[in-house]
Structure formats: C-alpha cells, structure tokens
Design an enzyme around this catalytic site. Structure first.
Site, PDB file in Angstrom:
ATOM      1  CG  HIS A 187      -7.506   4.856   1.144  1.00 36.83           C
ATOM      2  ND1 HIS A 187      -7.682   3.522   0.892  1.00 36.83           N
ATOM      3  CD2 HIS A 187      -7.316   5.449  -0.066  1.00 36.83           C
ATOM      4  CE1 HIS A 187      -7.588   3.300  -0.418  1.00 36.83           C
ATOM      5  NE2 HIS A 187      -7.377   4.451  -1.014  1.00 36.83           N
ATOM      6  CD  GLU A 195      -1.088   2.303   2.097  1.00 40.65           C
ATOM      7  OE1 GLU A 195      -1.526   3.442   1.849  1.00 40.65           O
ATOM      8  OE2 GLU A 195      -0.079   2.090   2.813  1.00 40.65           O
TER       9      GLU A 195
END
Ligand code: BDR
Ligand code: CA
Length: 319
Positions: free
Chosen positions: A239, A166
């Site tokens: 996110h 990520e």
C-alpha cells in the site's frame, strides 16, 4: 531539482518498502521521518524506522518520534499482519546515529513545512494523528505544503479492518476527519493499493544471503496465505510504496476530485472514508481520490529502486 518529502510512517513492512524506494530516488529528498503509532506502538515503529535507516546506511535522515496514541479512540496495532514488533526482516540494532531528534513528530512536520514553504510533499503512510496535530498547531499547513498525500480509506471498495474502513483511517478516525476536512489531501486508498504487488522474483540480483536481501524478501511477501486469499492477490499489497511511487512519478496514479468525509462515530461507519461521487451533498470537492494505478510502472519504479539499492549497499560481513 529533487522534490523534498517528509514521510510520516509506522513501519510496517509496506512502509519499509516505501522508505527504501523514496530514499533511493535521486529526484526525491527525504527531509526526515516522523513516526506514529499504527502497525505497532510508537516506541517500536520509531525503532523500526531507525533500523531501516541503519540497514541502508542512511543515518543522516532525521527521525522525529510522534504520537503514541490516537486522538480519542484506543490504540490498536497490527502485529498479526506485519510481524512481532510491527515488522519482519533481518534488521540491525539502532545506534546513536539514528537517535530521534528532540522534537515531536507533529512539530517536526510544521517546522519542515515552514522550512520548505510551498515545496514540501507530506506523505503520510500511517494513522493520521501527527498530521492532525500539526494542523492544529499550524492551520495554514495546507498552504505551506506543495502536497499532502496519505495512504488510507476505501472510498469505492471494501475495507480491510471492517467492511467499510481501511486500517490507517480506522485507527484514528478523528484525526483522519480533521485532515480530510481541512487539508485538501490526495487520498490513496485500498481502491488502488490492494493490487500494488511486487513479487520478489521481479527484483534482479536480490541476494538471499544477506540482511538487506532477506529483509526486502520478507517485506515483499509479508502477507500470510489468509491475507492473500481474502484480498484475492498473489503477493503482498505494498500500500504505502504505491504512495511514494506516485510522489516520484505523476503517471503512476490517476486521481479525481470529490467531496470527502470520514465517519468517526463508533459503529459500522467508524473510519469509513466517503467520497460523494454523484455530488448528492452539493458540496465542493475538498480532496482527490486515486481511482486507477499503472501497476507496471509502479513495479518498474519500486523494483528499480530496490535493484539499485542492493547494488549500492554492501552489507556483507567483512572476513
Ligand atoms: C495500511 O495499514 C498499515 O498496516 C499499512 O502499513 C498501510 O499503511 C494499509 O491499510
Ligand atoms: Ca503504514
């Protein structure tokens, strides 16, 4: 009583939504922002943080500019996702009111942790360079904090910059490794954040004709068609907003303890956040990973904050 929170950030469209939500929550007291390289170079993420504060009239919140590059690897930024300068929207120019304080972001983290001993939540929503530097300056940092929560990793799912990694962890894997080893973090990764979406139609009364409305709309829809298709979602992944929703309400996320490690060597495993789900390493858990999220609660919380904000902030140009 409100919960003091310091947000380490690299705005960033989803960072912007996270900030707006946190600033609008009466049960959170945003004690300041530390900025870091990430979605753009730190000069730009700092300017973006200031412009967001100006947009919503929160020039009282101190901004401390932090690290301009990762600990060891080269700087990588994400303007291709967040837009030129690292953010979209219709933002004002910063004024002297939001000029960064004369303290490095990492030092600011240490100072605030000491000032709020045992109470401060450190929410890191960019690469972890400032947090790792703060840990180097003050090894007792985890004991001084109430909680350290960061957006990063893809423990049980595919990555977004490599198959395993990520972006926040990949951008500064050595910093993430240090934080995971030494700071007992709660990790909120792509496992849960990829589906944290909030289509603008869900926001009642979102004005389309003023800077705040246009900015919120741009931030909720910052993904291009390819990003949407690749992630198999129909609105942009917010996110970082999921992290701040969870700081405000402990029913948003379900977390489990795991032994955690981060791959930092160059190659396929760079930036991989590994959770030892079956205990094969025999190590004790050193952090928690978010494994499930209540997305309707997330939408209600963040959507509610944005609705209150557009009602409160009058950005119309005087006649
Ligand atoms: C993370 O990377 C950044 O682009 C976003 O702001 C978020 O913090 C998602 O991988
Ligand atoms: Ca971010």
């Amino acid at each position: 009583m409100s919960r003091p929170v310091l947000i380490d950030t690299d705005p960033g469209c989803d960072d912007a939504v996270a900030l707006l939500h946190a600033l609008e929550r009466p049960d959170l007291e945003v004690v300041g922002l530390s900025t870091v390289h990430g979605n753009a170079p730190v000069a730009e993420t700092t300017e973006n943080a200031r412009r967001i504060l100006e947009l919503v009239g929160r020039t009282d919140v101190p901004v401390a500019r932090g690290a301009d590059r990762p600990l060891l690897v080269d700087l990588e930024t994400a303007e291709h996702i967040h837009g030129e300068g690292g953010i979209q929207g219709d933002l004002p120019e910063p004024t002297a009111a939001t000029r960064p304080i004369d303290v490095h972001g990492a030092r600011f983290i240490v100072e605030q942790a000491r000032a709020h001993t045992g109470d401060l939540v450190l929410a890191a929503i960019g690469p972890l360079t400032n947090v790792a530097l703060a840990l180097a300056m003050e090894p007792a940092l985890p004991d001084l904090l109430d909680e350290l929560v960061f957006m990063g990793g893809a423990a049980f799912t595919r990555g977004n910059v490599t198959p395993l990694a990520e972006a926040n962890v990949h951008s500064d894997p050595h910093a993430a490794k240090r934080v995971v080893r030494d700071a007992r973090p709660t990790v909120v990764g792509l496992d849960v954040t990829r589906r944290a979406t909030l289509p603008p139609e869900r926001i009642d009364g979102l004005p389309r004709d003023d800077p705040l409305g246009r900015s919120i709309d741009a931030w909720l829809t910052y993904y291009g068609p390819e990003d949407l298709e690749r992630n198999r979602i129909d609105a942009a992944a917010l996110h970082d907003a999921l992290v701040l929703a969870a700081v405000a309400d402990d029913r948003v996320l379900e977390t489990d303890p795991y032994p955690l490690e981060v791959g930092a060597d160059d190659g396929l495993a760079r930036g991989a956040l590994v959770a030892d789900a079956d205990g094969v390493t025999g190590r004790e858990p050193n952090g928690r990973v978010a494994v499930a999220a209540d997305y309707e609660r997330f939408r209600a919380l963040v959507g509610g904050s944005l609705e209150r904000l557009v009602e409160r902030v009058d950005v119309s140009v005087p006649e």
